[in-house]
Design a protein around this motif. Structure first.
Motif, PDB file in Angstrom:
ATOM      1  N   ALA A  46       3.566  -6.877  -2.782  1.00 25.38           N
ATOM      2  CA  ALA A  46       2.148  -6.772  -1.878  1.00 25.38           C
ATOM      3  C   ALA A  46       1.038  -8.072  -2.404  1.00 25.38           C
ATOM      4  O   ALA A  46       0.223  -8.138  -1.461  1.00 25.38           O
TER       5      ALA A  46
ATOM      6  N   PRO B 120       0.863 -11.329  -2.573  1.00 22.47           N
ATOM      7  CA  PRO B 120       1.011 -12.524  -1.686  1.00 22.47           C
ATOM      8  C   PRO B 120      -0.045 -12.366  -0.664  1.00 22.47           C
ATOM      9  O   PRO B 120      -0.933 -13.077  -0.080  1.00 22.47           O
ATOM     10  N   ASP B 121      -0.328 -11.097   0.018  1.00 27.20           N
ATOM     11  CA  ASP B 121      -1.064 -10.823   1.086  1.00 27.20           C
ATOM     12  C   ASP B 121      -2.580 -10.726   0.589  1.00 27.20           C
ATOM     13  O   ASP B 121      -3.442 -10.477   1.361  1.00 27.20           O
ATOM     14  N   PHE B 122      -2.682 -10.461  -0.607  1.00 26.11           N
ATOM     15  CA  PHE B 122      -4.010 -10.087  -1.158  1.00 26.11           C
ATOM     16  C   PHE B 122      -4.417 -10.969  -2.395  1.00 26.11           C
ATOM     17  O   PHE B 122      -4.413 -10.381  -3.470  1.00 26.11           O
TER      18      PHE B 122
ATOM     19  N   ASP C 247     -10.733  -4.625   1.020  1.00 21.75           N
ATOM     20  CA  ASP C 247      -9.349  -5.289   0.604  1.00 21.75           C
ATOM     21  C   ASP C 247      -8.727  -4.538  -0.500  1.00 21.75           C
ATOM     22  O   ASP C 247      -7.551  -4.526  -0.479  1.00 21.75           O
TER      23      ASP C 247
ATOM     24  N   SER D 262      -6.986  -1.677   1.479  1.00 13.14           N
ATOM     25  CA  SER D 262      -5.901  -2.327   2.223  1.00 13.14           C
ATOM     26  C   SER D 262      -4.732  -2.591   1.244  1.00 13.14           C
ATOM     27  O   SER D 262      -3.527  -2.523   1.473  1.00 13.14           O
TER      28      SER D 262
ATOM     29  N   ALA E 147      -0.940  -0.957   1.226  1.00  6.36           N
ATOM     30  CA  ALA E 147       0.394  -1.818   1.445  1.00  6.36           C
ATOM     31  C   ALA E 147       1.342  -1.491   0.307  1.00  6.36           C
ATOM     32  O   ALA E 147       2.443  -1.260   0.493  1.00  6.36           O
TER      33      ALA E 147
END
Length: 442
Positions: free
Chosen positions: A277, A279-281, A422, A425, A429
């Motif tokens: 998870a 890499p998107d955050f 953030d 989210s 994820a």
């Protein structure tokens, strides 16, 4: 004879001082070469100091808990060989030795009951049937001056044997509240009568003596780090409930076919989800230098793993967790945990984490608000799994009630770097990955 001064050596790059955690020698002790002298703690690890020579210890740098600079005197040892002359050993601390002996012989100098422990023979009129704990010890004459009870006025005297006083103290009873049945002297029967009318005292736990524990070594480091984290970081915590029924089923299936591989706990699966998870955050896997005003978002996941040891909480680091499979993670978790608990973890294994996971395992509780491992900006805390009924799909467009395994997942974040949206989210994820565990193996 000659004097050899052993100065604290350079024990790590950038280390300017170290704390004395424990001494293994004292002045007057004979030491051999390579014998352990002391345990010294730096910001990164505990280091054992060994004697470079054989001889007799003359001086030591200080007491446990004191901090000394690199290069300063740690121990002075008298060695055999040529020297300017035999130095006189310091005279024994007579006054201290006498005081220690008195303290040992009178472990509670302020408690006349412990010093004398007996007053009078058991009174035949006592109906409690208890034996006086003073049997076999020297008894104090019955006409001795009674001890003044705490909480009473200076002129009020309470007559009671030390055995009665000790029992009342253990039960938390104020002798001033107990009325004697006869002749003004309190006996066990009077305590029994008091307890019969005050049932709350009967369940009271025995009173323990106060003790003072010096905060040194690992415990002081933990205290300083936690205080700094709460002082500098504006924390916020977000908690989400996750259905881990299918995840637990997958774990059981993988363990059943693991062969010689290490047994999987839930932690490697959670770490795998975190790494997928992140890499998107990128703001979650970061370190914040608040003095320089710089946030470093890391590409690699160096995952700190909070581990409870006898010395306190340590955080060994799983390097490049994103590059390891489930079995590799399980093996590394076990290795690092054992190294931390046995005190064999290297300094490089205890530093450089970019994100930390903390779990109390079966003691996990319903929800936690973990403290961030500064200078990181987030810490993740999985909690205990519980079984509860839930509405689930029946596969035909309706719902049914089923028993499911649920776990709350907590995350604490540095609000200077991570916004609430953030953090939420990112946890959502994680939830999708953990509730659809097949995604972890893709």
């Amino acid at each position: 004879m000659a004097r050899f001064t052993f100065n604290l050596p350079d024990i790590g790059e950038g280390i300017a001082e170290a704390e004395i955690v424990a001494w293994h020698v004292k002045p007057g002790d004979r030491v051999e070469e390579d014998q352990q002298l002391a345990d010294m703690m730096t910001d990164k690890a505990t280091v054992e100091m060994e004697s470079p020579v054989a001889g007799t210890v003359l001086e030591i740098a200080g007491e446990a808990g004191e901090v000394i600079a690199i290069g300063s005197m740690l121990v002075v040892i008298e060695t055999e060989g040529e020297g300017e002359g035999e130095p006189d050993l310091p005279a024994p601390p007579v006054a201290e030795a006498v005081a220690e002996r008195i303290e040992a012989e009178n472990s509670d100098a302020g408690d006349a009951d412990r010093v004398m422990e007996a007053v009078v023979a058991p009174d035949p009129s006592t109906s409690s049937g208890r034996e006086d704990v003073s049997q076999g010890q020297d008894a104090r004459p019955a006409h001795a001056e009674p001890v003044e009870a705490s909480g009473t006025t200076p002129t009020t005297k309470i007559l009671a044997s030390p055995a009665v006083r000790a029992r009342a103290k253990d039960l938390g009873i104020d002798l001033g509240e107990v009325k004697p049945a006869e002749d003004g002297r309190l006996r066990h029967a009077d305590l029994d009568a008091f307890l019969s009318y005050n049932a709350g005292y009967a369940a009271a736990a025995p009173r323990r003596a106060d003790e003072q524990v010096k905060v040194i070594g690992m415990r002081r480091r933990i205290a300083e780090n936690m205080a700094a984290a709460k002082r500098h970081i504006p924390h916020f915590t977000y908690v989400e409930e996750i259905d881990v029924t299918d995840l637990e089923t997958l774990r059981e299936q993988l363990n059943a076919a693991r062969g010689t591989k290490p047994k999987l706990t839930l932690l490697p699966l959670i770490i795998t989800a975190i790494c997928k998870a992140l890499p998107d955050f990128p703001m979650i896997n970061a370190r914040y230098d608040d003095e320089a005003g710089v946030v470093t978002r890391h590409g690699a996941v160096h995952l700190g793993m909070a581990t409870q040891t006898e010395a306190g909480l340590m955080v060994p680091v799983i390097r490049d967790a994103q590059a390891r499979n489930l079995w590799q993670l399980a093996g590394e978790i076990a290795r690092l945990a054992e190294a931390a608990r046995s005190g064999k973890a290297k300094s490089e294994e205890l530093s450089g984490s970019t994100l930390t996971v903390t779990s109390l395992g079966p003691l996990g509780g319903v929800a936690t608000t973990p403290v961030i491992n500064r200078p990181e900006v987030a810490i993740i805390g999985p909690n205990r799994i519980v079984e509860r009924p839930m509405f689930v799909s029946d596969g035909m467009g309706g719902e049914r009630v089923a028993k499911r395994k649920l776990m709350n997942l907590s995350i604490s974040c540095d609000h200077r770097v991570v916004d609430g949206w953030d953090a939420a989210s990112f946890v959502q994820a994680l939830r999708r990955l953990l509730e659809t565990p097949a995604l972890l193996l893709v």
